[in-house]
Every structure is written in structure tokens, then in C-alpha cells.
Motif scaffolding. Structure first.
Motif, PDB file in Angstrom:
ATOM      1  N   ASN A 130      48.615  46.335  44.012  1.00 27.00           N
ATOM      2  CA  ASN A 130      48.634  45.739  42.725  1.00 27.00           C
ATOM      3  C   ASN A 130      47.679  44.821  42.483  1.00 27.00           C
ATOM      4  N   GLU A 131      47.599  44.379  41.235  1.00 23.76           N
ATOM      5  CA  GLU A 131      46.745  43.326  40.680  1.00 23.76           C
ATOM      6  C   GLU A 131      47.341  41.917  40.717  1.00 23.76           C
ATOM      7  N   ILE A 132      46.612  41.017  41.301  1.00 23.33           N
ATOM      8  CA  ILE A 132      47.407  39.716  41.201  1.00 23.33           C
ATOM      9  C   ILE A 132      46.730  38.801  40.531  1.00 23.33           C
ATOM     10  N   ALA A 133      45.147  38.989  40.289  1.00 26.26           N
ATOM     11  CA  ALA A 133      44.465  38.188  39.216  1.00 26.26           C
ATOM     12  C   ALA A 133      43.277  39.078  38.465  1.00 26.26           C
ATOM     13  N   ARG A 134      42.981  38.416  37.296  1.00 24.87           N
ATOM     14  CA  ARG A 134      42.165  39.439  36.656  1.00 24.87           C
ATOM     15  C   ARG A 134      41.055  38.402  35.932  1.00 24.87           C
ATOM     16  N   ILE A 135      39.728  38.816  36.220  1.00 21.07           N
ATOM     17  CA  ILE A 135      38.517  37.821  35.811  1.00 21.07           C
ATOM     18  C   ILE A 135      37.975  38.731  34.519  1.00 21.07           C
ATOM     19  N   PHE A 139      33.256  31.903  27.913  1.00 23.11           N
ATOM     20  CA  PHE A 139      33.175  33.033  28.573  1.00 23.11           C
ATOM     21  C   PHE A 139      33.673  33.822  29.553  1.00 23.11           C
ATOM     22  N   VAL A 140      34.304  33.141  30.539  1.00 23.35           N
ATOM     23  CA  VAL A 140      35.141  33.527  31.711  1.00 23.35           C
ATOM     24  C   VAL A 140      36.721  33.112  31.409  1.00 23.35           C
ATOM     25  N   ARG A 141      37.357  34.115  31.456  1.00 27.27           N
ATOM     26  CA  ARG A 141      38.971  33.910  31.267  1.00 27.27           C
ATOM     27  C   ARG A 141      39.446  34.524  32.786  1.00 27.27           C
ATOM     28  N   VAL A 142      40.398  33.782  33.383  1.00 24.43           N
ATOM     29  CA  VAL A 142      41.092  34.082  34.574  1.00 24.43           C
ATOM     30  C   VAL A 142      42.607  34.145  34.115  1.00 24.43           C
ATOM     31  N   SER A 143      43.285  35.413  34.414  1.00 28.25           N
ATOM     32  CA  SER A 143      44.554  35.525  34.176  1.00 28.25           C
ATOM     33  C   SER A 143      45.417  36.217  35.500  1.00 28.25           C
ATOM     34  N   SER A 144      46.719  35.922  35.397  1.00 27.36           N
ATOM     35  CA  SER A 144      47.575  36.648  36.415  1.00 27.36           C
ATOM     36  C   SER A 144      49.160  36.693  35.947  1.00 27.36           C
TER      37      SER A 144
END
Length: 201
Positions: free
Chosen positions: A36-41, A149-154
Motif C-alpha cells: 500500500n502507499e503510505i506517502a506520495r511526493i 514545487f514539492v508537495r508531500v502527502s499521506s
């Protein structure tokens, strides 16, 4: 449209509407079993680049997955991690395995210490998200754009996005403060966050 994977005809039609904006994870590799995905950049290039940090149950050679076998630490299975991208980028992550799930602090440490060959020219001391922003700063110098420019989400760690948003805005504002044509970050940054960043740097 919220599915992890689209049918190739749907994907082709959707991307064809606006290739610069309608690529946001549609070409990520498929999940492995139990992953499973736990974080996305998300990197704000044109078209966008999406990196997916994934966790799965650790598989031992010649053995079946040990679902339900608890560990002393959290009652969770051992986990393994990998970072994948849409363009086949190679990544090195510092922690391939863990006993149980990562805490938020451990997840931040994992993301920060990612290494990628295409970012080798960036300063070695910078964490991975800041290295991405530094790469962009060699081509664009407007702080307002660099801060976004960079977005990190979870969806697993809801606080992760706000943490990186504030940290990256603070870093860009401090690095480019006072330069002509660049804006400063006017909002106050939490003192604990700033102290944490300075210790880590």
C-alpha cells in the motif's frame, strides 16, 4: 478517477486532454502483493512527476507471508518499503524494513534520507525534498513557485503534508531571503520545527 490504476484506454484519453497537467500518478508501477502507499511526493514539473512510497508485509524466501503474526513492538507485521516513480527513476532508501509500522518521525527520517542518482549534483546535506527544490532553483528563482514545487502527502499520516509544506516554505524563504524578485515567507514558523530542522541540518 480515484482508482489506483486506470484502464489504459481511459488513461490515454484523460492524459490526451492536457498532457502537461493530467499526469499525476497514472503511470506509477502497479502495487506488489500486500503493498500500500503510505506517502506520495508530487514534483511540480511539466508534466508533473509523482513518487510513491509504499509499504508491504515482508516476504521471506521460501516462506508464506506471516499475516497476523504480531511483533513485540506494535502488534503489526514486519514491513518493507520501496520508493517508485513514473519515469523509472532509481532510489535508495535508508530503511528497507521495519518491525511494525513507522512512527511519523521515522517516516520523515526515511523520506529525508532518500538518495537518487539524478540529484547527485545537489548538496549532500540537504534532505530529499529540499534537494528537489534545489534542483528546480537552478532553473527558476521565484520563491513563491519554489515553495509550492514539492508537495508531500499521506492518507495514512495526515500531519505529514502540513509538516513538509511549512518546512519547505521556511527553507525557501530563508535561503532566498532578500533577493530581488523573490518573496519571503511572512508567516511565523513554529519554534520546535525550526529547532528540529537546524539540528538535522
Amino acid at each position: 478517477m480515484l482508482a489506483d490504476h486506470l484502464h489504459h484506454r481511459t488513461r490515454r484519453a484523460w492524459v490526451a486532454l492536457d498532457p502537461a497537467r493530467h499526469i499525476s500518478g497514472e503511470y506509477l508501477p502497479r502495487y506488489e502483493r500486500g503493498e500500500n502507499e503510505i506517502a506520495r511526493i508530487v514534483v511540480g514539473t511539466t508534466p508533473r512527476l509523482v513518487y510513491s512510497l509504499r509499504a508491504g508485509t515482508r516476504m521471506y524466501p521460501g516462506k508464506r507471508p506471516h499475516f497476523g503474526q504480531s511483533t513485540r513492538r506494535t502488534g503489526e507485521d514486519n514491513k518493507r518499503y520501496r520508493l517508485v516513480g513514473e519515469c523509472g527513476n532509481a532510489f535508495e532508501i535508508p530503511t528497507s524494513y521495519s518491525v511494525g509500522v513507522l512512527s511519523l518521525r521515522e517516516l520523515v527520517a526515511l523520506i529525508d534520507r532518500v538518495r537518487a542518482p539524478h540529484l547527485d549534483e545537489a548538496p549532500k546535506h540537504l534532505p530529499f525534498p529540499e534537494r528537489l527544490v534545489w534542483w528546480r532553483a537552478q532553473r527558476e528563482h521565484h520563491a513563491g513557485s519554489l515553495q509550492r514545487f514539492v508537495r508531500v502527502s499521506s492518507v495514512v499520516y495526515p500531519e505529514l503534508g502540513a509538516f513538509y509544506r511549512e518546512r519547505l516554505r521556511w527553507w525557501v524563504a530563508n535561503r532566498f531571503a532578500g533577493s530581488k524578485g523573490r518573496t519571503q515567507y511572512a508567516e511565523p514558523l513554529d519554534g520546535a520545527l525550526e529547532a528540529w530542522w537546524r539540528r538535522g541540518r
